[in-house]
Design a protein around this motif. Structure first.
Motif, PDB file in Angstrom:
ATOM      1  N   VAL A  74       0.843  -1.194   0.000  1.00 37.98           N
ATOM      2  CA  VAL A  74       0.000   0.000   0.000  1.00 37.98           C
ATOM      3  C   VAL A  74       0.883   1.251   0.000  1.00 37.98           C
ATOM      4  O   VAL A  74       0.641   2.207  -0.740  1.00 37.98           O
ATOM      5  CB  VAL A  74      -0.941  -0.025   1.231  1.00 37.98           C
ATOM      6  N   LYS A  75       1.956   1.211   0.797  1.00 40.31           N
ATOM      7  CA  LYS A  75       2.874   2.343   0.871  1.00 40.31           C
ATOM      8  C   LYS A  75       3.545   2.570  -0.493  1.00 40.31           C
ATOM      9  O   LYS A  75       3.711   3.712  -0.938  1.00 40.31           O
ATOM     10  CB  LYS A  75       3.940   2.049   1.934  1.00 40.31           C
ATOM     11  N   VAL A 105       2.333   2.007  -3.412  1.00 38.14           N
ATOM     12  CA  VAL A 105       1.401   2.691  -4.314  1.00 38.14           C
ATOM     13  C   VAL A 105       1.213   4.138  -3.877  1.00 38.14           C
ATOM     14  O   VAL A 105       1.222   5.063  -4.698  1.00 38.14           O
ATOM     15  CB  VAL A 105       0.045   1.947  -4.357  1.00 38.14           C
ATOM     16  N   GLU A 106       1.075   4.357  -2.552  1.00 32.98           N
ATOM     17  CA  GLU A 106       0.851   5.719  -2.039  1.00 32.98           C
ATOM     18  C   GLU A 106       2.014   6.643  -2.399  1.00 32.98           C
ATOM     19  O   GLU A 106       1.814   7.816  -2.684  1.00 32.98           O
ATOM     20  CB  GLU A 106       0.703   5.692  -0.511  1.00 32.98           C
ATOM     21  N   GLU A 107       3.217   6.112  -2.385  1.00 32.53           N
ATOM     22  CA  GLU A 107       4.385   6.940  -2.688  1.00 32.53           C
ATOM     23  C   GLU A 107       4.584   7.121  -4.186  1.00 32.53           C
ATOM     24  O   GLU A 107       5.552   7.747  -4.617  1.00 32.53           O
ATOM     25  CB  GLU A 107       5.644   6.330  -2.050  1.00 32.53           C
ATOM     26  N   GLY A 108       3.655   6.576  -4.970  1.00 37.38           N
ATOM     27  CA  GLY A 108       3.678   6.827  -6.404  1.00 37.38           C
ATOM     28  C   GLY A 108       4.554   5.905  -7.215  1.00 37.38           C
ATOM     29  O   GLY A 108       4.733   6.111  -8.415  1.00 37.38           O
ATOM     30  N   LYS A 165      -1.454   0.687  -9.005  1.00 39.53           N
ATOM     31  CA  LYS A 165      -2.576   0.146  -8.252  1.00 39.53           C
ATOM     32  C   LYS A 165      -2.212  -1.236  -7.746  1.00 39.53           C
ATOM     33  O   LYS A 165      -1.502  -1.975  -8.417  1.00 39.53           O
ATOM     34  CB  LYS A 165      -3.794   0.027  -9.194  1.00 39.53           C
ATOM     35  N   ARG A 166      -2.700  -1.567  -6.539  1.00 42.67           N
ATOM     36  CA  ARG A 166      -2.467  -2.907  -6.009  1.00 42.67           C
ATOM     37  C   ARG A 166      -3.690  -3.769  -6.280  1.00 42.67           C
ATOM     38  O   ARG A 166      -4.797  -3.410  -5.922  1.00 42.67           O
ATOM     39  CB  ARG A 166      -2.213  -2.861  -4.504  1.00 42.67           C
ATOM     40  N   ASN A 222       4.670   2.460 -11.831  1.00 44.45           N
ATOM     41  CA  ASN A 222       4.057   3.680 -12.351  1.00 44.45           C
ATOM     42  C   ASN A 222       4.868   4.290 -13.500  1.00 44.45           C
ATOM     43  O   ASN A 222       6.020   4.685 -13.305  1.00 44.45           O
ATOM     44  CB  ASN A 222       3.948   4.694 -11.200  1.00 44.45           C
TER      45      ASN A 222
END
Lengths: 234, 299
Positions: B90-91, B93-96, B100-101, B252
């Motif tokens: 999750v981290k 994905v959050e950090e770009g 998507k997970r 990404n």
């Protein structure tokens, strides 16, 4: 990427300056295992080289060829071979050597023995055979003659020791397979580096690499000084 | 002279042989960093040819611990990651770093140990109680200690069981700023952190007659697919905290324009599609289902 290099350099300095005990523990363990291996390899390799240089028997070239090839022995093969030998199911399993620092020393000894032997053989062969005969005619026993030959070849023997130490301290296969990389017990500099790489902590891995280089540099410098002093007194 | 010619000739042969050994790959190719468990269990050998047949895309697999696999993604070295540590995913994905997970599947962990069971955990049922018993009896326990998903799970389980963890910190520099690498572990000689993969860890646990936490796939492989089989036995299983979810994340393209995002996205979509999910459910090792699909479309 250059920032990674700077980070590693700074991290290496931090490690050494702050003197965290586990980093020093890793360094000392690596040094201890490899130094013992070097001593053991010399105890076996030097007499073997002397015998090989003098003896003339059928198959001598074959022995030399095999020893030469063994210099290219992959660490993984040594590790696997000894693993089978000293693992709990193996013939020497009851000694409980696997996953101890002794196992690492044992593996590195096997690894560097061919190197020490061949380098010593080359060193002794370069000498004029007159040394041996002179010593013998002056009434030296066979062993005294051997000591005389070794004394003449001492610089080359020292170089052989340095090379053997280099191969031992830098190897990772044996330490990983026989030592098992147990934190605080059998974790050496190279296995620690491999682990930090696996974890993706590149700066820490590289920093350990720098510490390893620095250690080897210091040790080689000491040997070099020793050699210089011997040359001056010779 | 003849000797020289011969050696030069053989060296040339060697060089040629090396050059010829480099494989050529046709069609689209993506690189995926994944955990050793998906590789060692044989799941990828089963799934990837089916994916290639469906889409024409070849997947090159680099198997590491979850920490290193995510690091590959954060460095833009791969196109997609397939790992099992939900919090860190999750981290990521959050950090770009990832788009998507996708929740793909889960398997589970088992506590294994010698049949003699020195800490007496076999009848405790709950993993918390089992770990508490091991810690209080100071029975030997081998930890992956490699920052992998299994290692992260093991630490979480110790915490849940209320076993105190000791923190070791290593000061390093990151991006020119001081940073710390933190290592946590229960204190004591009985706890051995070895920093190696699951297969090695099981082998060492057998050798040292120690307990360890293993993913079921690797354990089944060593118990039923290896000769001689490991003598370790499952001593605790089927408890809620032992579930182990896997996620797939395309890297990404906004962060790394060179990644093959379209092919990576296709791979992720395929894994969570009905076909992909059915393949995952159909995969067995030694007659045992190892992975349970989490994204099966509801009918």
């Amino acid at each position: 990427m250059d920032s990674l290099l700077l980070d590693s350099l700074a991290s290496a300095l931090l490690m050494l300056v702050q003197g965290e005990s586990h980093v020093w523990g890793i360094i000392f363990l690596s040094l201890r295992c490899t130094l013992f291996a070097c001593v053991a390899a010399c105890i076996m390799g030097i007499p073997l080289a002397l015998s090989l240089s003098q003896a003339r028997f059928r198959g001598r070239q074959g022995v030399i060829l095999v020893l030469n090839s063994l210099q290219a022995l992959p660490t993984v093969v040594v590790g696997l071979f000894l693993y089978i030998l000293i693992g709990s199911q193996g013939p020497l399993g009851s000694l409980g050597l696997l996953y101890t620092p002794t196992a690492i020393t044992l593996g590195q000894t096997v690894l560097i023995l061919p190197l020490v032997t061949m380098l010593c053989l080359a060193a002794v062969n370069r000498l004029d055979t007159k040394y041996r005969y002179a010593a013998l005619t002056l009434g030296a026993t066979e062993w005294q003659a051997r000591v005389a030959v070794m004394r003449e070849a001492r610089f080359a023997l020292m170089a052989a020791l340095c090379a053997a130490f280099g191969r031992g301290i830098a190897e990772v296969g044996v330490s990983m397979m026989l030592g098992g990389n147990i934190k605080g017990f059998t974790r050496t500099m190279t296995t620690a580096m491999a682990l930090e790489y696996d974890k993706g902590e590149f700066a820490l891995a590289l920093a350990l690499g720098l510490v390893l280089l620095l250690t080897s540099f210091l040790l080689n410098a000491i040997l070099h000084m020793f050699q210089r002093r011997m040359e001056q007194t010779a | 002279m003849m000797k020289h010619i011969l050696s030069v000739f053989s060296l040339c042969c060697l060089a040629l042989g090396c050059a010829a050994a480099t494989p050529a790959i046709a069609g689209e190719t993506i690189k995926m960093s994944t955990t050793t468990s998906t590789q060692d269990s044989g799941l990828l050998d089963y799934l990837l040819p089916k994916f290639t047949a469906d889409t024409g895309i070849t997947v090159q697999v680099i198997a590491k611990g979850t920490g290193a696999a995510l690091r590959d993604g954060m460095d833009g070295n791969v196109d997609v990651v397939f790992v099992h540590d939900t919090a860190r995913e999750v981290k990521f994905v959050e950090e770009g770093y990832g788009t998507k997970r996708y929740a793909v599947m889960h398997n589970d962990f088992v506590l294994v140990g010698p049949a003699s069971d020195p800490a007496g955990v076999k009848n405790l049922k709950k993993i918390d109680d089992a770990l508490k018993a091991i810690a209080s009896k100071k029975a030997p326990f081998i930890s992956r200690g490699d920052d992998s998903g299994t290692h992260a799970k093991e630490l979480a389980l110790w915490k849940e069981a209320g076993v105190p963890l000791e923190k070791t910190t290593q000061n390093i520099m990151k991006g020119g700023k001081p940073a710390q690498v933190i290592f946590e572990a229960p204190k004591g000689e009985w706890y051995m952190s070895i920093g190696q993969g699951m297969g090695k860890t099981l082998m060492m646990a057998e050798e040292k007659k120690a307990y360890t936490l293993a993913d079921r796939g690797t354990f089944v492989q060593q118990r039923f697919g290896k000769n001689p089989p490991t003598t370790l036995e499952i001593l605790a299983e089927n408890d809620g905290p032992l579930l182990n979810p896997y996620g797939v994340i395309p890297v990404n393209p906004k962060k790394f324009p060179h990644v093959q995002f379209n092919a990576a996205e296709k791979f992720a979509q395929w894994l969570v599609s009905e076909a992909g999910q059915e393949h995952i459910a159909a995969y067995t090792l030694q007659g045992k289902q190892l992975f349970f699909p989490d994204a099966m479309p509801k009918k």
